[in-house]
Design a protein around this motif. Structure first.
Motif, mmCIF file in Angstrom:
data_model
loop_
_atom_site.group_PDB
_atom_site.id
_atom_site.type_symbol
_atom_site.label_atom_id
_atom_site.label_comp_id
_atom_site.label_asym_id
_atom_site.label_seq_id
_atom_site.Cartn_x
_atom_site.Cartn_y
_atom_site.Cartn_z
ATOM 1 N N MET A 1 0.848 -1.175 0.000
ATOM 2 C CA MET A 1 0.000 0.000 0.000
ATOM 3 C C MET A 1 0.892 1.235 0.000
ATOM 4 S SD MET A 1 -2.745 1.278 2.924
ATOM 5 C CE MET A 1 -2.105 0.118 4.067
ATOM 6 N N GLU A 2 0.654 2.105 -0.956
ATOM 7 C CA GLU A 2 1.433 3.335 -1.064
ATOM 8 C C GLU A 2 0.905 4.373 -0.074
ATOM 9 O OE1 GLU A 2 2.795 6.545 -4.463
ATOM 10 O OE2 GLU A 2 1.617 4.798 -5.049
ATOM 11 N N LYS A 3 1.846 4.991 0.664
ATOM 12 C CA LYS A 3 1.476 6.002 1.655
ATOM 13 C C LYS A 3 2.144 7.322 1.319
ATOM 14 C CE LYS A 3 0.564 2.862 5.454
ATOM 15 N NZ LYS A 3 0.790 2.597 6.880
ATOM 16 N N GLU A 4 1.445 8.409 1.683
ATOM 17 C CA GLU A 4 1.957 9.744 1.407
ATOM 18 C C GLU A 4 1.719 10.664 2.593
ATOM 19 O OE1 GLU A 4 0.175 11.367 -2.098
ATOM 20 O OE2 GLU A 4 1.140 9.931 -3.432
ATOM 21 N N SER A 5 2.363 11.824 2.535
ATOM 22 C CA SER A 5 2.181 12.882 3.517
ATOM 23 C C SER A 5 1.601 14.101 2.806
ATOM 24 C CB SER A 5 3.523 13.275 4.132
ATOM 25 O OG SER A 5 4.131 12.168 4.722
ATOM 26 N N PHE A 6 1.029 15.025 3.569
ATOM 27 C CA PHE A 6 0.585 16.295 3.018
ATOM 28 C C PHE A 6 0.713 17.345 4.113
ATOM 29 C CE2 PHE A 6 -3.252 14.348 4.702
ATOM 30 C CZ PHE A 6 -3.898 15.374 5.362
ATOM 31 N N THR A 7 0.697 18.601 3.711
ATOM 32 C CA THR A 7 0.815 19.712 4.654
ATOM 33 C C THR A 7 -0.340 20.674 4.456
ATOM 34 O OG1 THR A 7 3.229 19.534 4.641
ATOM 35 C CG2 THR A 7 2.294 21.616 5.430
ATOM 36 N N LYS A 8 -0.889 21.134 5.561
ATOM 37 C CA LYS A 8 -1.921 22.170 5.562
ATOM 38 C C LYS A 8 -1.333 23.391 6.257
ATOM 39 C CE LYS A 8 -5.285 20.033 3.586
ATOM 40 N NZ LYS A 8 -5.862 20.533 2.356
ATOM 41 N N SER A 9 -1.494 24.568 5.663
ATOM 42 C CA SER A 9 -0.998 25.819 6.240
ATOM 43 C C SER A 9 -2.083 26.872 6.173
ATOM 44 C CB SER A 9 0.237 26.317 5.491
ATOM 45 O OG SER A 9 1.294 25.398 5.599
ATOM 46 N N ILE A 107 2.012 31.966 10.530
ATOM 47 C CA ILE A 107 1.595 30.878 9.650
ATOM 48 C C ILE A 107 1.667 29.567 10.417
ATOM 49 C CG2 ILE A 107 2.032 29.628 7.511
ATOM 50 C CD1 ILE A 107 3.434 32.244 6.510
ATOM 51 N N LEU A 108 0.507 28.927 10.592
ATOM 52 C CA LEU A 108 0.429 27.605 11.198
ATOM 53 C C LEU A 108 0.519 26.583 10.076
ATOM 54 C CD1 LEU A 108 -0.211 25.528 13.454
ATOM 55 C CD2 LEU A 108 -2.642 25.954 13.000
ATOM 56 N N SER A 109 1.468 25.664 10.194
ATOM 57 C CA SER A 109 1.602 24.570 9.230
ATOM 58 C C SER A 109 1.550 23.255 9.986
ATOM 59 C CB SER A 109 2.925 24.654 8.469
ATOM 60 O OG SER A 109 2.939 25.780 7.626
ATOM 61 N N ILE A 110 0.815 22.318 9.414
ATOM 62 C CA ILE A 110 0.719 20.984 9.999
ATOM 63 C C ILE A 110 1.009 19.978 8.899
ATOM 64 C CG2 ILE A 110 -0.708 19.341 11.273
ATOM 65 C CD1 ILE A 110 -2.473 21.778 12.076
ATOM 66 N N GLU A 111 2.068 19.191 9.107
ATOM 67 C CA GLU A 111 2.392 18.108 8.177
ATOM 68 C C GLU A 111 1.778 16.837 8.735
ATOM 69 O OE1 GLU A 111 6.157 15.424 6.679
ATOM 70 O OE2 GLU A 111 6.564 17.489 7.272
ATOM 71 N N ILE A 112 1.044 16.131 7.898
ATOM 72 C CA ILE A 112 0.353 14.923 8.303
ATOM 73 C C ILE A 112 0.825 13.789 7.414
ATOM 74 C CG2 ILE A 112 -1.913 13.825 8.500
ATOM 75 C CD1 ILE A 112 -1.914 17.512 8.283
ATOM 76 N N GLY A 113 1.179 12.668 7.993
ATOM 77 C CA GLY A 113 1.616 11.561 7.151
ATOM 78 C C GLY A 113 1.868 10.332 7.971
ATOM 79 N N LYS A 114 2.268 9.511 7.411
ATOM 80 C CA LYS A 114 2.106 8.735 6.215
ATOM 81 C C LYS A 114 0.738 8.052 6.255
ATOM 82 C CE LYS A 114 6.282 9.000 4.283
ATOM 83 N NZ LYS A 114 6.639 9.132 2.910
ATOM 84 N N ILE A 115 -0.058 8.370 5.247
ATOM 85 C CA ILE A 115 -1.427 7.885 5.141
ATOM 86 C C ILE A 115 -1.573 7.160 3.804
ATOM 87 C CG2 ILE A 115 -3.851 8.594 4.999
ATOM 88 C CD1 ILE A 115 -3.042 11.105 6.554
ATOM 89 N N ALA A 116 -2.389 6.122 3.803
ATOM 90 C CA ALA A 116 -2.668 5.426 2.545
ATOM 91 C C ALA A 116 -3.135 6.449 1.514
ATOM 92 C CB ALA A 116 -3.731 4.358 2.753
ATOM 93 N N LYS A 117 -2.558 6.367 0.343
ATOM 94 C CA LYS A 117 -2.857 7.334 -0.711
ATOM 95 C C LYS A 117 -4.369 7.458 -0.945
ATOM 96 C CE LYS A 117 -1.145 8.683 -5.224
ATOM 97 N NZ LYS A 117 -0.281 8.343 -6.347
ATOM 98 N N SER A 118 -5.089 6.362 -0.851
ATOM 99 C CA SER A 118 -6.536 6.375 -1.084
ATOM 100 C C SER A 118 -7.296 7.124 0.013
ATOM 101 C CB SER A 118 -7.070 4.947 -1.204
ATOM 102 O OG SER A 118 -6.797 4.227 -0.005
ATOM 103 N N ASP A 119 -6.690 7.281 1.198
ATOM 104 C CA ASP A 119 -7.344 7.965 2.319
ATOM 105 C C ASP A 119 -7.015 9.459 2.395
ATOM 106 O OD1 ASP A 119 -8.507 5.592 3.125
ATOM 107 O OD2 ASP A 119 -6.921 5.127 4.581
ATOM 108 N N ILE A 120 -6.103 9.925 1.550
ATOM 109 C CA ILE A 120 -5.664 11.327 1.597
ATOM 110 C C ILE A 120 -6.834 12.310 1.459
ATOM 111 C CG2 ILE A 120 -4.295 13.100 0.394
ATOM 112 C CD1 ILE A 120 -2.402 11.387 1.890
#
Length: 143
Positions: A1-9, A107-120
């Motif tokens: 299962m491929e997992k990814e991270s993302f950031t919200k700011s 600036i508030l930044s939150i990096e979230i990861g590693k999540i299954a790509k399908s759940d992003i």
């Protein structure tokens, strides 16, 4: 299962202390962005446990506070199982919070990861709601 991270700011017109007070008190509404996840049990010290509970007191996530640099940076890392055994190691999921001053706003930044790509997409929608609640609460406190 491929997992990814993302950031919200998000830019917030409030002081660092106000923003961090909201982030470290998810019980005051922003935790509700995650379905039933409403409260965090922790003392926010490095190495301490963090347990998220829903409104029915069910555990939704269980992890540790890996790094806490007051009013600068917070890193949380979670177990795959909400009721880990002593020999269990931390899983792939983490959250990294930072606030960076920028002119009149922060600036508030939150990096979230590693999540299954399908759940992003689902996670992005929940974090969009959470980060907007944090902004509204912090700016209300600031005024």
């Amino acid at each position: 299962m491929e997992k990814e991270s993302f950031t919200k700011s998000i830019r917030i017109n409030a002081g660092l202390e106000d923003i961090w007070n909201i982030v470290l008190n998810p019980d005051n509404q922003w935790g509700l962005a995650f379905g039933g996840g409403a409260t965090a049990e922790t003392d926010w010290k490095e190495g301490s446990t963090i347990i998220w509970r829903d409104l029915q007191n069910n555990i939704g996530a269980n992890g540790i506070v890996e790094v806490h640099q007051p009013e600068e940076y917070l890193q949380l890392h979670y177990y795959d199982d909400v009721k880990p055994r002593p020999q269990d190691t931390l899983g792939d999921y983490y959250e990294k919070y930072s606030v960076v001053p920028d002119k009149k706003e922060n600036i508030l930044s939150i990096e979230i990861g590693k999540i299954a790509k399908s759940d992003i997409p689902l996670h992005q929608a929940m974090w969009d709601e959470a980060i907007n609640i944090i902004k509204k609460l912090a700016e209300k406190e600031y005024k």
